[in-house]
Scaffold this motif. Structure first.
Motif, PDB file in Angstrom:
ATOM      1  N   CYS A 129      36.658  22.595  30.364  1.00 26.19           N
ATOM      2  CA  CYS A 129      36.941  23.864  30.423  1.00 26.19           C
ATOM      3  C   CYS A 129      37.606  24.333  31.976  1.00 26.19           C
ATOM      4  CB  CYS A 129      35.613  24.591  30.516  1.00 26.19           C
ATOM      5  SG  CYS A 129      34.443  24.259  31.753  1.00 26.19           S
ATOM      6  N   GLN A 130      37.318  23.287  33.044  1.00 25.47           N
ATOM      7  CA  GLN A 130      37.579  23.340  34.358  1.00 25.47           C
ATOM      8  C   GLN A 130      38.888  22.911  34.356  1.00 25.47           C
ATOM      9  OE1 GLN A 130      34.789  21.693  37.101  1.00 25.47           O
ATOM     10  NE2 GLN A 130      36.173  20.886  38.288  1.00 25.47           N
ATOM     11  N   LEU A 131      39.367  21.768  33.723  1.00 24.75           N
ATOM     12  CA  LEU A 131      40.651  21.353  33.848  1.00 24.75           C
ATOM     13  C   LEU A 131      41.725  21.982  32.747  1.00 24.75           C
ATOM     14  CD1 LEU A 131      40.230  17.295  33.344  1.00 24.75           C
ATOM     15  CD2 LEU A 131      40.579  18.984  35.437  1.00 24.75           C
ATOM     16  N   ALA A 132      41.179  22.516  31.781  1.00 25.93           N
ATOM     17  CA  ALA A 132      41.980  23.455  30.762  1.00 25.93           C
ATOM     18  C   ALA A 132      42.484  24.731  31.802  1.00 25.93           C
ATOM     19  CB  ALA A 132      41.430  23.715  29.582  1.00 25.93           C
ATOM     20  N   CYS A 133      41.755  25.276  32.434  1.00 28.44           N
ATOM     21  CA  CYS A 133      42.164  26.349  33.009  1.00 28.44           C
ATOM     22  C   CYS A 133      43.157  26.043  34.182  1.00 28.44           C
ATOM     23  CB  CYS A 133      40.791  26.951  33.922  1.00 28.44           C
ATOM     24  SG  CYS A 133      41.023  28.298  34.677  1.00 28.44           S
ATOM     25  N   LYS A 134      42.933  25.005  34.785  1.00 30.89           N
ATOM     26  CA  LYS A 134      43.954  24.684  35.715  1.00 30.89           C
ATOM     27  C   LYS A 134      45.270  24.244  35.018  1.00 30.89           C
ATOM     28  CE  LYS A 134      42.864  21.732  39.240  1.00 30.89           C
ATOM     29  NZ  LYS A 134      42.451  22.642  40.529  1.00 30.89           N
ATOM     30  N   GLU A 135      45.250  23.718  33.834  1.00 31.40           N
ATOM     31  CA  GLU A 135      46.383  23.604  33.369  1.00 31.40           C
ATOM     32  C   GLU A 135      47.385  24.644  32.744  1.00 31.40           C
ATOM     33  OE1 GLU A 135      46.057  20.227  30.142  1.00 31.40           O
ATOM     34  OE2 GLU A 135      45.486  18.811  31.825  1.00 31.40           O
ATOM     35  N   TRP A 136      46.432  25.676  31.992  1.00 25.12           N
ATOM     36  CA  TRP A 136      46.879  26.830  31.587  1.00 25.12           C
ATOM     37  C   TRP A 136      47.659  27.581  32.766  1.00 25.12           C
ATOM     38  CZ3 TRP A 136      49.044  28.542  27.306  1.00 25.12           C
ATOM     39  CH2 TRP A 136      49.389  29.750  27.228  1.00 25.12           C
ATOM     40  N   TYR A 137      47.123  27.902  33.810  1.00 22.44           N
ATOM     41  CA  TYR A 137      47.409  28.524  34.893  1.00 22.44           C
ATOM     42  C   TYR A 137      48.479  27.697  35.948  1.00 22.44           C
ATOM     43  CZ  TYR A 137      45.394  32.623  33.112  1.00 22.44           C
ATOM     44  OH  TYR A 137      44.888  33.906  32.222  1.00 22.44           O
ATOM     45  N   GLU A 138      48.538  26.470  35.583  1.00 25.64           N
ATOM     46  CA  GLU A 138      49.270  25.379  36.514  1.00 25.64           C
ATOM     47  C   GLU A 138      48.660  25.631  37.821  1.00 25.64           C
ATOM     48  OE1 GLU A 138      53.255  26.441  35.571  1.00 25.64           O
ATOM     49  OE2 GLU A 138      53.134  25.494  33.481  1.00 25.64           O
ATOM     50  N   LEU A 139      47.647  25.483  38.058  1.00 25.98           N
ATOM     51  CA  LEU A 139      47.020  25.592  39.175  1.00 25.98           C
ATOM     52  C   LEU A 139      46.808  24.066  39.833  1.00 25.98           C
ATOM     53  CD1 LEU A 139      44.024  27.683  38.518  1.00 25.98           C
ATOM     54  CD2 LEU A 139      45.939  28.406  39.780  1.00 25.98           C
ATOM     55  N   LYS A 150      48.096  31.481  49.377  1.00 26.22           N
ATOM     56  CA  LYS A 150      49.609  31.264  48.815  1.00 26.22           C
ATOM     57  C   LYS A 150      49.964  32.789  48.328  1.00 26.22           C
ATOM     58  CE  LYS A 150      49.880  27.408  46.849  1.00 26.22           C
ATOM     59  NZ  LYS A 150      49.819  26.905  45.511  1.00 26.22           N
ATOM     60  N   THR A 151      49.454  33.325  47.437  1.00 25.74           N
ATOM     61  CA  THR A 151      49.541  34.637  46.965  1.00 25.74           C
ATOM     62  C   THR A 151      49.319  35.736  47.803  1.00 25.74           C
ATOM     63  OG1 THR A 151      47.911  35.034  45.815  1.00 25.74           O
ATOM     64  CG2 THR A 151      49.629  33.794  44.476  1.00 25.74           C
ATOM     65  N   LYS A 152      48.277  35.581  48.906  1.00 27.92           N
ATOM     66  CA  LYS A 152      47.768  36.394  49.963  1.00 27.92           C
ATOM     67  C   LYS A 152      46.936  37.203  49.073  1.00 27.92           C
ATOM     68  CE  LYS A 152      50.094  35.735  53.919  1.00 27.92           C
ATOM     69  NZ  LYS A 152      51.404  35.143  53.939  1.00 27.92           N
ATOM     70  N   ARG A 153      46.323  37.019  48.211  1.00 31.69           N
ATOM     71  CA  ARG A 153      45.335  37.789  47.093  1.00 31.69           C
ATOM     72  C   ARG A 153      44.032  36.893  46.760  1.00 31.69           C
ATOM     73  NH1 ARG A 153      49.194  39.904  42.410  1.00 31.69           N
ATOM     74  NH2 ARG A 153      47.176  40.051  41.182  1.00 31.69           N
ATOM     75  N   PRO A 154      43.152  37.797  46.481  1.00 31.03           N
ATOM     76  CA  PRO A 154      41.764  36.946  45.976  1.00 31.03           C
ATOM     77  C   PRO A 154      42.126  36.530  44.632  1.00 31.03           C
ATOM     78  CG  PRO A 154      41.464  39.169  46.086  1.00 31.03           C
ATOM     79  CD  PRO A 154      42.726  39.039  46.537  1.00 31.03           C
ATOM     80  N   ALA A 155      41.599  35.322  44.153  1.00 35.23           N
ATOM     81  CA  ALA A 155      41.881  34.662  42.914  1.00 35.23           C
ATOM     82  C   ALA A 155      40.667  34.697  42.263  1.00 35.23           C
ATOM     83  CB  ALA A 155      42.431  33.443  43.068  1.00 35.23           C
ATOM     84  N   LYS A 156      40.878  34.791  40.888  1.00 35.90           N
ATOM     85  CA  LYS A 156      39.507  34.538  40.029  1.00 35.90           C
ATOM     86  C   LYS A 156      39.959  34.420  38.658  1.00 35.90           C
ATOM     87  CE  LYS A 156      37.944  38.983  38.785  1.00 35.90           C
ATOM     88  NZ  LYS A 156      38.141  38.939  37.487  1.00 35.90           N
ATOM     89  N   CYS A 157      38.770  34.184  37.655  1.00 36.01           N
ATOM     90  CA  CYS A 157      39.362  34.204  36.331  1.00 36.01           C
ATOM     91  C   CYS A 157      39.656  35.537  35.807  1.00 36.01           C
ATOM     92  CB  CYS A 157      37.844  33.953  35.752  1.00 36.01           C
ATOM     93  SG  CYS A 157      37.811  34.205  33.948  1.00 36.01           S
TER      94      CYS A 157
END
Lengths: 808, 311, 242, 188
Positions: free
Chosen positions: C18-28, C133-140
């Motif tokens: 799950c951890q990796l799939a999330c990164k792949e989908w959002y290209e993190l 980078k985006t100067k915003r908080p990030a989350k799911c």
């Protein structure tokens, strides 16, 4: 594996020992859990609590390197408590054979030991034979020298007390495992043993597995569904690469490598073909000359004739007892005896013990050819840290290698299933498969010999060798072809057509096959059976999940080996609920039986263990170099200096190499009191060469660590996450401390022994991640296989002031 | 593990299936919304026929003959539908009334009704001819009733489809574990009009769940679903490397056209692993009409001709 | 009707799919991580990991337990972060009506780091992380782009063990109940974490703190969750006004 | 072709006359315009085998324009039934990562760098090294006078990453050359 992956679901009891199946063969574990769902008990015996332990019924921590003590205790428990399956033991094993008077066992040594050469003269390890040459038996098992009673005596020392004190396993845990697993010693129950490198990588590796064989024979667990001894095996095609033999000591199909004292084709056959006079013994290896001749015909084609001994004379011959395994190869390289060679798809500078020495040894080569996906510690050894490339003479070729998805061909899984994989994409850039590199490379060599002549050119120019690499051409040759028009059981085959089965292979030069075990895999009638994708099975087959129409498995599509031991003399299943084969009055149904002979009661049957000379399961196994019965010996480096079983501390015949860099810590060395075991981890593959280059996997497991108990950490003043130095007598390694309750201190002979564990997947070519753990491990090996003792050596550990290999 | 739907998602109704499709493809709405009512009623009819058949002692349990099946002969082959007599009135009434909503069919339906009422045509012999592919008989009947052959077949198929769907529903347990390697239905012998890729079986223990992806073919006539291997063309059995090609609308990998690189036959596919909702599969093919249009442009031939893929 | 996740931790094997799939989908991008004495890597949620499998181990007598917890935004029914953000600017955090997803909007780009600290502190599960980078908080974001297309969130699609489940809230609650009943046979203390208040419901075999210190909202004793959120909100409001 | 087989209903074949929506009077213009406006992407499925552990899970590789775009466990393979572990699932990033070696590389003795070369150049150079070493160092007879035809000074360390076919041919080639130092991961 005697059985196969799916068959694990048929077990009533599963002993996972020397393996971390859930993490390293995750898909195998789904079959373990299917058995568990159906009521099986799953036990994990391992120094470390892992995800396998988390999903087992119970985890039993054990000191690394004491498996024979543990298993010996179970054998003793089974014998003392009458938990063995008596009919099976009497009918199908050699328990009733009478062992000759000359055989003895005294205080850890078997008869015939020569301390000077550190080898056994095995001639006294034999059976009394009758006038026809058949072993004498006592089916009542009362004869004091029958195998059964020798076994009983041998293992009587392995009482719970002794075993617990050596292994560090609590008495309760021993009782729990012994009583659960031995409950499968009845016809209606089966137990399986799953092991992997945690059992082979010891100086007693082969005897670890022998102990499982003996136990499983006593419990009647061989040849049955849900039983067997199942080597999970580590690598992707390690079954196939063993069958087709990238090994020095055998040639394809498990036949001996030609030896200097077998100068001719006839001499080879004479020395290697066993003879049995028992009419009920199949003695399958009597057919060896047919397989050997077909192999030679495969190698030298039309140039191999009866007249020239099928070109046997051209082959290299090794000296009796010579060891050309990699441990000795690197020692010879270190001593400047090796000029050049090939290392493909392997990273020995990371994965071979005593890395400091082997890295230095590699510098002594004139030339080295490598073929890899990525740069590795091996390909780039010439500019490793601390070495001036300007002083390294080796000329290095690095060929770009194609990935599995970029090539087609067959691979064989641990269950001996042959699978065809298609080429999904073209190789990246200029990458090539190994085949597409070696075929033209040999053609260049052949051309040079044809042009210039040279030493023994015909060994090369006469080879049956194609112009280009076509995988399916080789798949066909592996199966084998007729070299002239032939009739087999009424069917006519033309020259060049596929041989239907290994029973059609011949020693008259009319057939060729690169591996007799695979004959039948690619036939005129069935085509390329590795490609079969049909899940159809009869109800009986479906009941135990045999899938006979899916792909193909060696030998002759037999899914469970020794399956004739799963039926009684009338051919009826010992456990009708999970029948493997059955005689329906006219023929066998279910799996492909181990030979199609009628059941034993017909008088025309054969004993079930057809690959052994006398046809019985070998509880007494005289073929090994270190004894016919397993005996506990400590690892070469051990935290104790005596054990209760004998005065013989370590194996009297383990192999080792000797140089100023091959130091060994003395037993109970206070400088190295901690046991180190090494293992893989889920996110990285073996030496890590491939997976370290995948950023997301490296993110998940970034750097080398050492797992240790909180108790040890406290003793050493180490906090979780600290940089530490792990040190053996051979070298030092930097790592990050991972302090975890999953490692437990063990009570051994009344005192506390600590264990630490480390992965070995990090190397300097991925900067800042750490470097080879194998700088710690010793070059000592099993006397039969020369597999090194990666799993148990002795180290010390301290907090580091600063780290240079690992980025903090 | 055939036909296991995870407990988390009950299949959508016909109306929900069409509604969801219209939300995603508003341009299709004017066309496919027409069929919402028709298929809803069809679904109700099937449910009510099934209820009736379940009680009907004349309705035989399908005979599973292993040998026959091994030779690729479907369960209902060489049989008739005499057992269905009690269903005829409801079948006739419902199908005819609602097909009449399609104005262009009205006159043909009237003729069809007349043919039956005048006993010129018996449903029993009609189903017999359909089940046994007796084309000459069907052509003769169409001619006699003065109905265009394609229309005659269409109306007949609609009725047979409702009847057999009800029959399969009643005997689901008997037919669901048939071992079958063919691309036509093991029950009635028809070709599929859509395939799905199954979700993983979430009720298995953790290491068993797997990734799902088993391909099930959905029968265009009786709605039975059966397993078919991935990587093989259902039309020509081509299973060479890369036999199955597919395309999908950019951004939606869950609905795709799968076609054979050798015979160019295609079958639409829904990958259930991509969705949270399971569509009603009888009406799902119609919601993929945009893919059929694309397939037609690419010169692909459908595995089975339906209203939705005939242009 | 809103959507929900059921995360059945009893089935999790920490494969990190799950951890990796999330990164792949959002290209993190992959973080450059370091080993700090745990298999939990990266060690915490961050702008490149909206999802993180947490590892926790325990020794009770001779028995070892190893718990795995795939942590992510809970998509609260009444998100305190929304309340906190509203005190700075209305609409900086919104709750998507159709799915129930809690989304940080572009308006957040104007927030100062201090403002963001308020937002983070308001989260009872400590989820939002600052993205330099985006100067915003990030989350799911509940894969809202996928979910609107009728597709499953990437982490759910990737899960090979049945740990991650997603669907209509009512269906997930029903599934949760069913699974809980099964798990209770072996683990009598099994529970559903904060099921009334969140859209991401965890099934835990034992006490929440044995998985992660913030597996359940950090509630003062006896307070309902609602009261808690309200208090967090008011205290933040007062802070930001001061 | 299964069309010639007995058993299926001919009326559901592709060749049967079928009504169309236009025949029934429906207007397809808007739907058609919509369909045409959609961008599609294609790929093909190829069945391959996971290159990691020895379970040999089957994998369906999705390939677009000669590039791997995704993978899934083969649901039909009886052993993995569609399941894959984390490494198997990472196959994609593994086969297309930037660290792959793309061209044959050569490092001359005492050199500090790699040089890119073509295959012909490296193969002929390797063949030369092999032949020279063999001609110089092949042991034809041992000290007992027995014929041994052994090239002790050259070795091959191989790989279980090779297919069966590759192992068979490499073994044959090495024995032909007289190589006896031959080993691989099976002993690790």
């Amino acid at each position: 594996m005697t059985n196969h992956w799916i068959d694990i679901k048929n077990a009533d009891s599963i002993l996972i020992i020397g393996s971390n199946a859930a993490e390293h063969h995750p898909v195998s574990f789904k079959w373990v859990l299917r058995a568990k769902d159906a009521g099986a008990t799953v036990m994990h015996v391992d120094p470390k609590f892992s995800r396998t332990s988390a999903r087992s019924d119970f985890h039993v921590p054990i000191r690394s390197g004491t498996d024979i003590a543990f298993m010996g205790g179970m054998i003793n428990y089974v014998l003392e408590n009458g938990r063995y399956y008596k009919d099976y033991v009497v009918d199908y094993t050699n328990a009733s054979y009478i062992v000759s008077e000359g055989f003895e066992f005294n205080d850890g040594l078997f008869s015939g030991y020569d301390p000077k050469s550190r080898t056994y003269d095995q001639s006294s390890w034999k059976f009394d034979l009758d006038s026809k040459g058949v072993p004498k038996k006592d089916p009542s098992l009362k004869h004091p020298r029958c195998v059964f009673n020798l076994l009983k005596k041998h293992f009587s020392r392995y009482n719970i007390e002794n075993v617990s004190s050596v292994t560090g396993v609590s008495k309760d845990n021993l009782q729990k495992v012994y009583s659960t697993f031995s409950s499968t010693g009845t016809p209606d129950k089966a137990g399986t043993i799953m092991y992997a490198l945690g059992w082979t990588q010891h100086t007693v590796g082969v005897q670890n597995i022998r102990s499982a064989a003996i136990l499983q024979l006593l419990l009647g667990n061989i040849g049955v569904a849900g039983g067997g001894i199942n080597a999970l095996r580590g690598e992707p095609n390690v079954q196939g690469s063993t069958d087709h033999t990238l090994l020095y000591h055998i040639i394809p199909g498990y036949m001996a490598m030609p030896r200097a004292d077998w100068q001719t084709y006839d001499a080879y056959n004479k020395a290697n073909t066993p003879v049995s006079t028992d009419p009920h013994s199949a003695n399958w290896w009597q057919h060896k000359p047919k397989y050997f001749t077909s192999l030679l015909k495969g190698w030298y084609g039309e140039n191999a004739t009866a007249k020239n001994g099928y070109c046997y004379g051209l082959l290299p011959k090794i000296e009796k007892g010579a060891d050309h395994s990699y441990m000795f190869l690197f020692d010879r390289m270190y001593n400047n005896e090796i000029t050049g060679g090939f290392i493909i798809g392997l990273n020995p500078m990371n994965s071979v013990p005593n890395s400091n020495k082997v890295r230095k040894a590699l510098d002594n080569l004139d030339w080295l050819v490598t073929q890899e996906l990525h740069h590795s510690e091996t390909t780039d050894n010439w500019h490793r840290p601390g070495v001036d490339p300007k002083k390294v003479k080796t000329e290095v070729f690095l060929l770009p290698s194609a990935h599995r998805v970029e090539k087609e061909g067959t691979v064989t899984n641990s269950g001996r299933w042959l699978g065809w994989h298609d080429k999904a994409i073209e190789p990246e850039a200029d990458a090539r498969s190994f085949g597409a590199a070696f075929v033209p490379m040999m053609n260049e060599v052949r051309a040079l010999y044809k042009e210039e002549g040279g030493k023994l050119p015909e060994a090369i120019t006469l080879l049956n060798w194609p112009k280009t690499y076509n995988p399916e051409y080789w798949t066909r040759l592996i199966n084998g072809q007729f070299t002239k028009d032939t009739v087999v059981k009424g069917t006519k085959y033309k020259k060049g057509q596929q041989v239907p089965s290994f029973t059609a292979l011949s020693d008259d030069g009319s057939t060729m096959s690169l591996n007799w075990l695979y004959t039948g895999s690619y036939t005129e009638e069935g085509g390329n059976k590795a490609k079969r994708r049909n899940p159809q099975q009869t109800k009986m087959q479906a009941n135990i999940g045999l899938y006979p129409n899916w792909a193909w498995c060696w030998p002759v599509n037999r899914r469970i080996l020794y399956n004739r031991a799963s039926v009684n003399a009338d051919g009826m299943p010992l456990n009708p609920k999970k029948a493997v084969i059955k005689w329906d009055g006219k023929k066998w149904v279910g799996d492909v039986p181990d030979g199609g002979w009628k059941p034993l009661s017909s008088g025309k049957g054969k004993h079930p263990f057809i690959m052994s000379k006398h046809g019985h399961g070998q509880i007494f196994g005289p073929g090994r170099k270190d004894g016919p019965i397993p005996e506990h010996y400590e690892p070469v480096e051990t935290p104790i200096d005596s054990h209760p079983f004998s005065k013989q501390l370590s194996s009297p015949v383990y192999k080792f190499v000797d140089s100023s860099m091959d130091k060994l810590a003395k037993p109970a060395d206070p400088n190295f009191p901690i046991v180190l075991t090494t293992y893989s981890l889920t996110e990285h593959w073996c030496g890590g060469g491939e997976t370290r280059n995948v950023p997301n996997l490296l993110e998940a497991e970034p750097q080398l660590y050492v797992e240790m108990s909180p108790e040890l950490a406290e003793e050493k003043g180490i906090a979780n996450g600290d940089g530490v130095i792990v040190e053996s007598i051979r070298g030092k390694v930097e790592a990050i401390a991972m302090v975890t309750v999953r490692m437990r201190p063990l009570k051994v002979k009344g005192k506390t022994v600590h264990l630490v564990g480390m992965p070995f997947c990090f190397g300097w070519t991925t900067p800042g991640t750490g470097d080879s753990t194998n700088r710690l491990t010793p070059s000592v090996g099993d006397p039969n296989t020369t597999i090194p003792e990666y799993k148990a050596s002795c180290v010390n550990i301290r907090k580091a002031d600063k780290l240079t290999e690992i980025e903090m | 593990m055939p036909n296991v739907a995870p407990s988390s998602s009950a299949p959508l109704s016909v109306a929900q299936t069409i509604h969801t499709a219209c939300e995603r493809h508003p341009a299709l709405a004017p066309l496919i919304e027409h069929f919402s009512e028709l298929y809803s009623i069809r679904a109700e009819l099937i449910a009510s026929l099934a209820e009736q058949l379940a009680k009907d002692t004349n309705c035989p349990v399908p005979v599973i003959n292993e040998e026959k099946l091994q030779h690729g002969v479907p369960v209902l082959s060489d049989s008739n539908a005499t057992w269905a007599a009690s269903c005829y009135p409801k079948l006739k009434e419902t199908v005819f009334v609602h097909l009449k909503n399609i104005s262009s069919l009205e006159s043909s339906i009237t003729l069809f009704e007349q043919a039956i009422d005048t006993q010129q045509l018996s449903l029993e012999s009609l189903f017999d001819a359909l089940l046994n592919s007796n084309e000459s008989m069907l052509q003769a009947q169409a001619k006699k009733a003065n109905i265009e052959y394609a229309v005659f077949i269409f109306i007949s198929q609609q009725m047979l489809s409702c009847l057999l769907s009800a029959y399969v529903h009643v005997h689901k347990e008997t037919v669901q574990n048939i071992f079958w390697r063919e691309a036509y239905c093991p029950v009635c012998g028809s070709f599929p009009d859509i395939s799905i890729l199954q979700r993983p079986d979430a009720d298995q223990s953790e290491f068993l769940a797997g990734g799902g992806g088993k391909k099930m073919l959905h029968c265009s006539t009786c709605s039975h679903q059966w397993h078919f291997r991935r990587g093989t063309c259902p039309a020509c059995n081509n299973d060479e490397a890369g036999a199955i090609h597919y395309f999908h609308v950019d951004g939606n990998t869950g609905e795709r056209v799968e076609y054979c690189n050798s015979c160019n036959t295609y079958l639409n596919n829904i990958d259930l692993r991509n969705t949270t909702a399971t569509p009603d599969l009888s009406v799902a093919p119609l919601t993929l009409i945009h893919l059929d249009m694309q397939a037609a442009q690419k010169q692909l031939t459908p595995l089975v001709r339906t209203l939705w893929n005939t242009f | 009707m809103s959507k929900a996740f059921l995360i059945d931790t009893t089935r999790c094997t920490a494969c990190r799919g799950c951890q990796l799939a999330c990164k792949e989908w959002y290209e993190l991008p992959a973080n450059k991580t370091k080993q700090v004495g745990t298999h939990q890597n990266p060690p915490d949620l961050n702008a490149n990991n909206y999802k993180l499998v947490r590892f926790n181990e325990h020794l009770d007598g001779e028995t070892i337990t190893w718990n795995f917890f795939p942590d992510q935004c809970r998509h609260c029914i009444e998100p305190p972060c929304q309340g906190a953000a509203d005190t700075v600017e209305e609409g900086a955090v919104i709750k998507d009506e159709a799915t129930g997803a809690v989304i940080f909007t572009d308006k957040m780009a104007q927030f100062s780091t201090e403002d963001l600290d308020y937002v983070r502190e308001s989260c009872p599960y400590d989820i939002p992380r600052w993205d330099a980078k985006t100067k915003r908080p990030a989350k799911c974001v509940m894969c809202i782009d996928r979910v609107r297309e009728g597709m499953l969130p990437a982490c759910v699609l990737a899960c090979p063990t049945g740990t991650m489940n997603f669907g209509e809230r009512s269906e997930m609650l029903a599934l949760a109940k069913e699974r809980l009943a099964k798990v209770k046979k072996d683990h009598p203390n099994a529970m559903l974490a904060d099921q009334e208040d969140v859209s991401v419901i965890y099934l835990l075999a034992e006490a929440p703190e044995r998985y992660h210190t913030k597996a359940v909202a950090q509630a003062p004793a006896r307070n309902t969750r609602k009261q808690l959120f309200a208090s967090v909100r008011s205290s933040l409001t007062s802070v930001s006004k001061s | 072709m299964s069309y010639t087989r007995r058993g299926f209903l001919k009326l559901t074949g592709a060749g049967v006359a079928c009504l169309s929506l236009s025949q029934l009077g429906f207007d397809l213009t808007e739907a058609r315009a919509y369909a045409t406006s959609l961008k599609t992407k294609g790929a093909k499925e190829v069945i391959t085998i996971c290159p990691f552990c020895s379970v040999s899970c089957h994998i369906i590789a999705h390939v677009r324009d000669g590039k791997l775009i995704s993978t899934e466990g083969d649901p039909d393979f009886p052993i993995n039934e569609g399941a894959l572990c984390a490494k198997g699932a990472a196959l994609l990033s593994m086969s297309r990562n930037e660290h792959r070696i793309k061209k044959p590389l050569y490092r001359a003795p005492y050199s500090e760098k790699w040089e890119e070369k073509d295959w012909d150049w490296v193969l002929s150079k390797i063949a030369r090294r092999v032949k020279d070493t063999r001609d110089k160092e092949l042991i034809e007879k041992n000290d007992k006078g027995q014929t041994v035809n052994r090239l002790d000074s050259m070795f091959l360390l191989g790989t279980s990453h090779a297919s069966n076919e590759e192992c068979a041919l490499i073994h044959q080639a090495m024995r032909g050359l007289g190589v006896v130092h031959m080993d691989h991961q099976a002993r690790i």
